[in-house]
Design a protein around this motif. Structure first.
Motif, mmCIF file in Angstrom:
data_model
loop_
_atom_site.group_PDB
_atom_site.id
_atom_site.type_symbol
_atom_site.label_atom_id
_atom_site.label_comp_id
_atom_site.label_asym_id
_atom_site.label_seq_id
_atom_site.Cartn_x
_atom_site.Cartn_y
_atom_site.Cartn_z
ATOM 1 N N THR A 6 -40.535 13.498 -12.652
ATOM 2 C CA THR A 6 -41.006 14.939 -12.606
ATOM 3 C C THR A 6 -42.182 15.530 -12.083
ATOM 4 O O THR A 6 -42.694 16.397 -11.004
ATOM 5 N N VAL A 7 -43.150 14.812 -13.088
ATOM 6 C CA VAL A 7 -44.265 15.594 -12.439
ATOM 7 C C VAL A 7 -45.090 14.822 -11.068
ATOM 8 O O VAL A 7 -45.277 15.994 -10.352
ATOM 9 N N VAL A 8 -44.281 13.941 -9.959
ATOM 10 C CA VAL A 8 -44.627 13.952 -9.290
ATOM 11 C C VAL A 8 -43.795 15.096 -8.120
ATOM 12 O O VAL A 8 -44.977 15.218 -7.182
ATOM 13 N N ILE A 9 -43.236 15.743 -8.360
ATOM 14 C CA ILE A 9 -41.743 16.492 -7.597
ATOM 15 C C ILE A 9 -42.715 17.860 -7.975
ATOM 16 O O ILE A 9 -42.709 18.389 -6.585
ATOM 17 N N GLU A 10 -43.608 18.025 -9.240
ATOM 18 C CA GLU A 10 -44.154 18.953 -9.595
ATOM 19 C C GLU A 10 -45.810 19.385 -8.633
ATOM 20 O O GLU A 10 -45.922 20.383 -8.614
ATOM 21 N N ALA A 11 -46.117 18.155 -8.340
ATOM 22 C CA ALA A 11 -46.974 18.115 -7.793
ATOM 23 C C ALA A 11 -46.954 18.342 -6.759
ATOM 24 O O ALA A 11 -48.066 19.422 -5.590
ATOM 25 N N MET A 12 -46.111 17.714 -5.260
ATOM 26 C CA MET A 12 -45.541 18.457 -4.579
ATOM 27 C C MET A 12 -45.457 19.575 -4.105
ATOM 28 O O MET A 12 -45.873 19.820 -3.344
ATOM 29 N N ALA A 13 -44.601 19.696 -4.828
ATOM 30 C CA ALA A 13 -44.667 21.383 -5.213
ATOM 31 C C ALA A 13 -45.912 22.526 -4.952
ATOM 32 O O ALA A 13 -45.258 23.418 -3.964
ATOM 33 N N CYS A 14 -46.751 21.897 -4.967
ATOM 34 C CA CYS A 14 -47.949 22.472 -5.464
ATOM 35 C C CYS A 14 -48.861 22.038 -3.930
ATOM 36 O O CYS A 14 -49.864 22.584 -4.454
ATOM 37 N N GLY A 15 -48.039 21.259 -3.354
ATOM 38 C CA GLY A 15 -49.149 20.778 -2.457
ATOM 39 C C GLY A 15 -50.485 19.803 -2.777
ATOM 40 O O GLY A 15 -51.381 19.307 -2.230
ATOM 41 N N LEU A 16 -49.797 19.256 -3.970
ATOM 42 C CA LEU A 16 -50.764 17.716 -3.728
ATOM 43 C C LEU A 16 -50.011 16.044 -3.527
ATOM 44 O O LEU A 16 -49.420 16.489 -3.622
ATOM 45 N N PRO A 17 -50.551 15.498 -2.604
ATOM 46 C CA PRO A 17 -50.619 14.651 -2.357
ATOM 47 C C PRO A 17 -50.288 13.823 -3.401
ATOM 48 O O PRO A 17 -51.019 13.563 -4.574
ATOM 49 N N VAL A 18 -48.906 12.593 -3.130
ATOM 50 C CA VAL A 18 -49.418 11.180 -4.251
ATOM 51 C C VAL A 18 -49.741 10.632 -3.680
ATOM 52 O O VAL A 18 -49.471 9.533 -3.212
ATOM 53 N N VAL A 19 -51.268 9.886 -4.661
ATOM 54 C CA VAL A 19 -51.464 7.997 -4.267
ATOM 55 C C VAL A 19 -50.986 7.441 -5.520
ATOM 56 O O VAL A 19 -51.439 7.386 -6.614
ATOM 57 N N GLY A 20 -49.884 6.278 -4.908
ATOM 58 C CA GLY A 20 -49.309 5.536 -6.688
ATOM 59 C C GLY A 20 -48.478 4.648 -6.115
ATOM 60 O O GLY A 20 -48.490 3.675 -5.222
ATOM 61 N N SER A 21 -47.911 4.069 -7.534
ATOM 62 C CA SER A 21 -47.027 2.454 -7.081
ATOM 63 C C SER A 21 -46.188 2.636 -5.775
ATOM 64 O O SER A 21 -45.223 3.007 -6.469
ATOM 65 N N ARG A 22 -45.625 1.773 -5.432
ATOM 66 C CA ARG A 22 -44.516 1.782 -4.602
ATOM 67 C C ARG A 22 -43.716 1.030 -5.440
ATOM 68 O O ARG A 22 -43.722 -0.586 -4.908
ATOM 69 N N SER A 23 -43.180 1.298 -6.287
ATOM 70 C CA SER A 23 -42.006 0.946 -7.230
ATOM 71 C C SER A 23 -41.354 1.969 -7.462
ATOM 72 O O SER A 23 -42.123 3.032 -7.971
ATOM 73 N N GLY A 24 -40.433 2.119 -8.977
ATOM 74 C CA GLY A 24 -39.227 2.343 -9.095
ATOM 75 C C GLY A 24 -38.660 3.146 -8.129
ATOM 76 O O GLY A 24 -38.514 2.906 -7.008
ATOM 77 N N GLY A 25 -38.644 4.850 -8.780
ATOM 78 C CA GLY A 25 -38.608 5.871 -7.608
ATOM 79 C C GLY A 25 -39.197 6.614 -6.773
ATOM 80 O O GLY A 25 -39.111 7.420 -6.224
ATOM 81 N N LEU A 26 -40.631 6.546 -6.919
ATOM 82 C CA LEU A 26 -41.846 6.586 -6.558
ATOM 83 C C LEU A 26 -41.377 6.482 -4.481
ATOM 84 O O LEU A 26 -41.441 7.441 -3.940
ATOM 85 N N PRO A 27 -40.936 5.630 -4.024
ATOM 86 C CA PRO A 27 -40.681 5.836 -2.420
ATOM 87 C C PRO A 27 -39.356 6.553 -2.179
ATOM 88 O O PRO A 27 -40.063 6.858 -1.102
#
Length: 365
Positions: free
Chosen positions: A271-292
């Protein structure tokens, strides 16, 4: 039977007696009346995992502990108490809607993953409907818990895009350090230490960056481990440990950063990834799990890692640094795309309406 099992057995028996006397009773209604097994905490309490989803759902379907027709449980927040609540509810004709997050797998819990999965599997296969938080969650559930034979749907986690918005967010001034954020419940040291390594590597390349670590440092000796790593890497003054936060505080923390650094391996649907995106933060992360599935191609940059679940893979630090620099070079474009994707795909109004449809389907069957 060991003493711990005796204590658990007595605890479960006590809860069962209590619920049989004064527990949930099925109400005959086509309108959804939900119980969350009493697990829905108040917003001012530091929250994470399944409780965030229950708080969101509770805004549209306030908990009815005594007279209900649906029990909603999230796999990541199930306890002995809620398992007993499920037993009593199902015996009384209350239907279970099961929200399936991630599963346990060998790299994460080599000695215990079968037992942990067994607990989830028992409830999943008693449900009238299963909500999978991502396609990755469904694939892992099928693999480790057994394919569910009943109705199901993939429903990504939600965000309140009014509460979590870029409003009031101040971009870093020209020449100011790049503001990175590692946020969530840090159950193991991997993603925190990797984030520290990224900041140190950026500094070695002449890129000034600061890091805020927000959330519980939950592994044994975490505070000392992080402080020692900060000293070893020479990052004094570049790292802030924010500690636990409430859901109400999360938006301000996110708005104080430029990029979310989420290097956790095989995270099912954070959820923190979705909340970050909603606040206008792009995400740098691991291309694994549900992130893609969450970030897509436009809301950040994900670093490829192997996908075998036999080992916890950290993205190569050099690749993570390159991803940070790519995003930082077009920060405004990535920020705008992240916000648009969050609103279009993950707004809580969409999530609630999809749940309303599911509840009506279950009650009508």
């Amino acid at each position: 039977m060991g003493w711990r099992r005796w204590v658990s057995w007595l605890y479960a028996l006590g809860w069962k007696i209590r619920l049989l006397i004064d527990g949930p009773v099925r109400v005959l209604s086509k309108e959804p009346r939900l119980t969350y097994a009493g697990l829905c905490c108040r917003e001012r309490v530091p929250s994470h995992g399944g409780n965030v989803k229950l708080l969101t759902l509770n805004t549209a379907f306030p908990e009815q502990k005594r007279a209900s027709n649906l029990l909603y449980l999230v796999s990541s927040g199930v306890s002995l108490r809620s398992r007993v609540w499920a037993d009593v509810s199902l015996q009384r004709g209350i239907k279970l809607v099961w929200n399936q997050n991630g599963v346990a797998y060998p790299a994460w819990s080599p000695r215990d993953y079968k037992r942990l999965n067994g607990r989830m599997s028992m409830l999943l296969h008693r449900a009238s409907f299963v909500v999978y938080q991502s396609r990755f969650c469904q694939e892992m559930s099928d693999r480790f818990l057994g394919r569910f034979a009943g109705p199901s749907a993939v429903v990504y986690n939600a965000v309140d895009t009014a509460m979590f918005s870029p409003a009031g967010r101040k971009p870093a001034a020209n020449g100011a350090p790049l503001r990175l954020l590692a946020m969530g419940s840090h159950e193991d040291p991997v993603r925190v230490m990797a984030a520290l390594d990224v900041v140190a590597a950026l500094a070695a390349q002449g890129v000034s960056a600061v890091l805020t670590v927000a959330g519980r440092l939950a592994w044994p000796g975490a505070d000392n481990d992080v402080k020692a790593a900060v000293a070893l890497l020479g990052l004094q003054g570049a790292v802030t440990l924010r500690g636990p936060y409430t859901q109400r505080e999360a938006g301000d923390i996110l708005r104080s950063a430029d990029i979310l650094l989420h290097l956790k391996y095989a995270d099912p649907c954070p959820t923190v990834v979705i909340e970050a995106m909603a606040c206008g933060l792009p995400v740098v992360g691991s291309r694994s799990g549900g992130l893609p599935e969450l970030v897509g191609d436009e809301a950040g940059a994900l670093v490829p890692v192997p996908l075998d679940l036999e080992k916890l893979y950290v993205p190569p630090i050099a690749d993570a640094v390159a991803a940070v620099r790519t995003v930082a070079a077009s920060l405004e474009d990535f920020s705008s795309a992240a916000r648009k994707r969050a609103v279009a795909c993950f707004d809580k109004a969409l999530w609630i309406e999809e749940h309303r449809r599911i509840f009506q389907q279950v009650l009508g069957s």
